[in-house]
Scaffold this motif. Structure first.
Motif, PDB file in Angstrom:
ATOM      1  N   LYS A 131       0.839  -1.212   0.000  1.00 32.73           N
ATOM      2  CA  LYS A 131       0.000   0.000   0.000  1.00 32.73           C
ATOM      3  C   LYS A 131       0.866   1.251   0.000  1.00 32.73           C
ATOM      4  O   LYS A 131       2.010   1.238   0.445  1.00 32.73           O
ATOM      5  CB  LYS A 131      -0.890   0.024   1.245  1.00 32.73           C
ATOM      6  CG  LYS A 131      -1.884  -1.094   1.327  1.00 32.73           C
ATOM      7  CD  LYS A 131      -3.251  -0.580   1.067  1.00 32.73           C
ATOM      8  CE  LYS A 131      -4.290  -1.657   1.293  1.00 32.73           C
ATOM      9  NZ  LYS A 131      -5.537  -1.283   0.709  1.00 32.73           N
ATOM     10  N   ARG A 132       0.295   2.337  -0.476  1.00 35.06           N
ATOM     11  CA  ARG A 132       0.916   3.659  -0.369  1.00 35.06           C
ATOM     12  C   ARG A 132       0.427   4.270   0.933  1.00 35.06           C
ATOM     13  O   ARG A 132      -0.777   4.434   1.133  1.00 35.06           O
ATOM     14  CB  ARG A 132       0.533   4.515  -1.568  1.00 35.06           C
ATOM     15  CG  ARG A 132       1.086   3.929  -2.874  1.00 35.06           C
ATOM     16  CD  ARG A 132       0.635   4.677  -4.104  1.00 35.06           C
ATOM     17  NE  ARG A 132       1.044   6.063  -4.000  1.00 35.06           N
ATOM     18  CZ  ARG A 132       0.321   7.085  -4.460  1.00 35.06           C
ATOM     19  NH1 ARG A 132      -0.818   6.883  -5.061  1.00 35.06           N
ATOM     20  NH2 ARG A 132       0.758   8.315  -4.314  1.00 35.06           N
ATOM     21  N   VAL A 133       1.371   4.583   1.846  1.00 29.79           N
ATOM     22  CA  VAL A 133       1.042   5.005   3.205  1.00 29.79           C
ATOM     23  C   VAL A 133       1.834   6.243   3.572  1.00 29.79           C
ATOM     24  O   VAL A 133       3.044   6.309   3.342  1.00 29.79           O
ATOM     25  CB  VAL A 133       1.363   3.869   4.219  1.00 29.79           C
ATOM     26  CG1 VAL A 133       1.137   4.325   5.648  1.00 29.79           C
ATOM     27  CG2 VAL A 133       0.554   2.625   3.904  1.00 29.79           C
TER      28      VAL A 133
ATOM     29  N   PRO B  73      10.758   4.629   8.412  1.00 29.66           N
ATOM     30  CA  PRO B  73      11.477   3.349   8.363  1.00 29.66           C
ATOM     31  C   PRO B  73      10.585   2.139   8.633  1.00 29.66           C
ATOM     32  O   PRO B  73      10.670   1.134   7.930  1.00 29.66           O
ATOM     33  CB  PRO B  73      12.561   3.498   9.439  1.00 29.66           C
ATOM     34  CG  PRO B  73      12.774   4.965   9.558  1.00 29.66           C
ATOM     35  CD  PRO B  73      11.413   5.576   9.338  1.00 29.66           C
ATOM     36  N   GLU B  74       9.702   2.223   9.621  1.00 28.60           N
ATOM     37  CA  GLU B  74       8.881   1.039   9.915  1.00 28.60           C
ATOM     38  C   GLU B  74       7.781   0.838   8.881  1.00 28.60           C
ATOM     39  O   GLU B  74       7.397  -0.295   8.608  1.00 28.60           O
ATOM     40  CB  GLU B  74       8.332   1.068  11.332  1.00 28.60           C
ATOM     41  CG  GLU B  74       7.397   2.173  11.674  1.00 28.60           C
ATOM     42  CD  GLU B  74       7.204   2.289  13.173  1.00 28.60           C
ATOM     43  OE1 GLU B  74       6.388   1.539  13.730  1.00 28.60           O
ATOM     44  OE2 GLU B  74       7.885   3.140  13.767  1.00 28.60           O
ATOM     45  N   VAL B  75       7.302   1.921   8.265  1.00 27.62           N
ATOM     46  CA  VAL B  75       6.333   1.769   7.182  1.00 27.62           C
ATOM     47  C   VAL B  75       6.983   1.007   6.031  1.00 27.62           C
ATOM     48  O   VAL B  75       6.404   0.066   5.481  1.00 27.62           O
ATOM     49  CB  VAL B  75       5.789   3.146   6.726  1.00 27.62           C
ATOM     50  CG1 VAL B  75       5.020   3.038   5.421  1.00 27.62           C
ATOM     51  CG2 VAL B  75       4.908   3.763   7.817  1.00 27.62           C
ATOM     52  N   LYS B  76       8.206   1.386   5.684  1.00 27.75           N
ATOM     53  CA  LYS B  76       8.931   0.696   4.613  1.00 27.75           C
ATOM     54  C   LYS B  76       9.241  -0.753   4.994  1.00 27.75           C
ATOM     55  O   LYS B  76       9.108  -1.659   4.171  1.00 27.75           O
ATOM     56  CB  LYS B  76      10.222   1.441   4.276  1.00 27.75           C
ATOM     57  CG  LYS B  76       9.984   2.732   3.525  1.00 27.75           C
ATOM     58  CD  LYS B  76      11.312   3.411   3.232  1.00 27.75           C
ATOM     59  CE  LYS B  76      11.155   4.622   2.352  1.00 27.75           C
ATOM     60  NZ  LYS B  76      12.448   5.273   2.084  1.00 27.75           N
TER      61      LYS B  76
ATOM     62  N   TYR C 117       6.201   4.226   1.479  1.00 27.64           N
ATOM     63  CA  TYR C 117       6.015   5.434   2.286  1.00 27.64           C
ATOM     64  C   TYR C 117       5.898   6.634   1.355  1.00 27.64           C
ATOM     65  O   TYR C 117       6.728   6.834   0.468  1.00 27.64           O
ATOM     66  CB  TYR C 117       7.186   5.635   3.259  1.00 27.64           C
ATOM     67  CG  TYR C 117       7.050   6.918   4.047  1.00 27.64           C
ATOM     68  CD1 TYR C 117       6.220   6.966   5.155  1.00 27.64           C
ATOM     69  CD2 TYR C 117       7.725   8.074   3.671  1.00 27.64           C
ATOM     70  CE1 TYR C 117       6.068   8.142   5.878  1.00 27.64           C
ATOM     71  CE2 TYR C 117       7.580   9.247   4.385  1.00 27.64           C
ATOM     72  CZ  TYR C 117       6.745   9.277   5.482  1.00 27.64           C
ATOM     73  OH  TYR C 117       6.590  10.438   6.188  1.00 27.64           O
ATOM     74  N   VAL C 118       4.860   7.438   1.566  1.00 30.75           N
ATOM     75  CA  VAL C 118       4.627   8.629   0.754  1.00 30.75           C
ATOM     76  C   VAL C 118       4.836   9.856   1.635  1.00 30.75           C
ATOM     77  O   VAL C 118       4.081  10.080   2.591  1.00 30.75           O
ATOM     78  CB  VAL C 118       3.208   8.629   0.151  1.00 30.75           C
ATOM     79  CG1 VAL C 118       2.985   9.885  -0.683  1.00 30.75           C
ATOM     80  CG2 VAL C 118       2.981   7.367  -0.667  1.00 30.75           C
ATOM     81  N   ALA C 119       5.891  10.617   1.330  1.00 27.56           N
ATOM     82  CA  ALA C 119       6.177  11.846   2.074  1.00 27.56           C
ATOM     83  C   ALA C 119       5.237  12.940   1.567  1.00 27.56           C
ATOM     84  O   ALA C 119       5.268  13.305   0.404  1.00 27.56           O
ATOM     85  CB  ALA C 119       7.628  12.258   1.884  1.00 27.56           C
TER      86      ALA C 119
END
Length: 184
Positions: free
Chosen positions: A131-133, A141-144, A150-152
């Motif tokens: 997913k894009r989060v 880091p933990e999302v990746k 990870y979407v900044a």
């Protein structure tokens, strides 16, 4: 329509209170619950602000009164799930019942909205793979590591991917809530 909000001590005040009240004002029933607490119990909130330091500052917020019992929560009774941020997700993600509830919402493809550090609960539940989060930048880091992209985003933006709406922090409330309500 009933929405479950899993919250806890030192949740971010705005991320707890603003969606709780805004969704109620739009006609949704929000059940705010916390493990090991009952309807009528309170949680302590904290206010996180962006004041020019390298990270947010933290101040004691309000006491928030829970309006439902965690022990009686059944995911089947709710149309959607909301997970606010702050420091609460740090310890809530260690609770197997919380993780099971999140997984039940994800497997049923029900709308889930999570902001700031709330995605720590999603990563612990292993429901963001592919997913894009977005999340607070410190959670990148933990999302990746959980297999998400990870979407900044700017602090006032949000992103929807399928049944999931995420945002980096409370300045995103207008976009975040608009996208969440579009899924509802």
């Amino acid at each position: 329509m009933k929405i479950l909000m899993i919250t806890g001590d030192y949740v971010e005040d705005y991320e707890n209170m603003v969606p709780f009240q805004a969704l109620q004002a739009c006609g949704y029933q929000i059940d705010a619950v916390c493990p090991n607490k009952r309807k009528g119990d309170t949680i302590a909130t904290s206010i996180h602000d962006f004041e020019g330091a390298q990270t947010y500052s933290e101040k004691r917020g309000h006491n928030f009164t829970l309006n439902a019992d965690f022990a009686s929560v059944k995911a089947d009774d709710y149309a959607a799930l909301y997970l606010p941020g702050g420091r609460a997700p740090e310890y809530l993600r260690l609770n197997p019942e919380v993780i099971a509830i999140i997984r039940a919402f994800a497997s049923a493809n029900k709308p889930i909205a999570s902001i700031c550090h709330g995605p720590q609960l999603l990563t612990a539940a292993d429901v963001v793979r592919g997913k894009r989060v977005s999340a607070y930048p410190a959670c990148e880091p933990e999302v990746k590591m959980a297999g998400a992209d990870y979407v900044a985003l700017e602090m006032d933006q949000a992103i929807t991917d399928g049944n999931l709406v995420t945002a980096p922090a409370w300045p995103a409330h207008p976009a975040f809530l608009q996208q969440f309500m579009a899924l509802l």
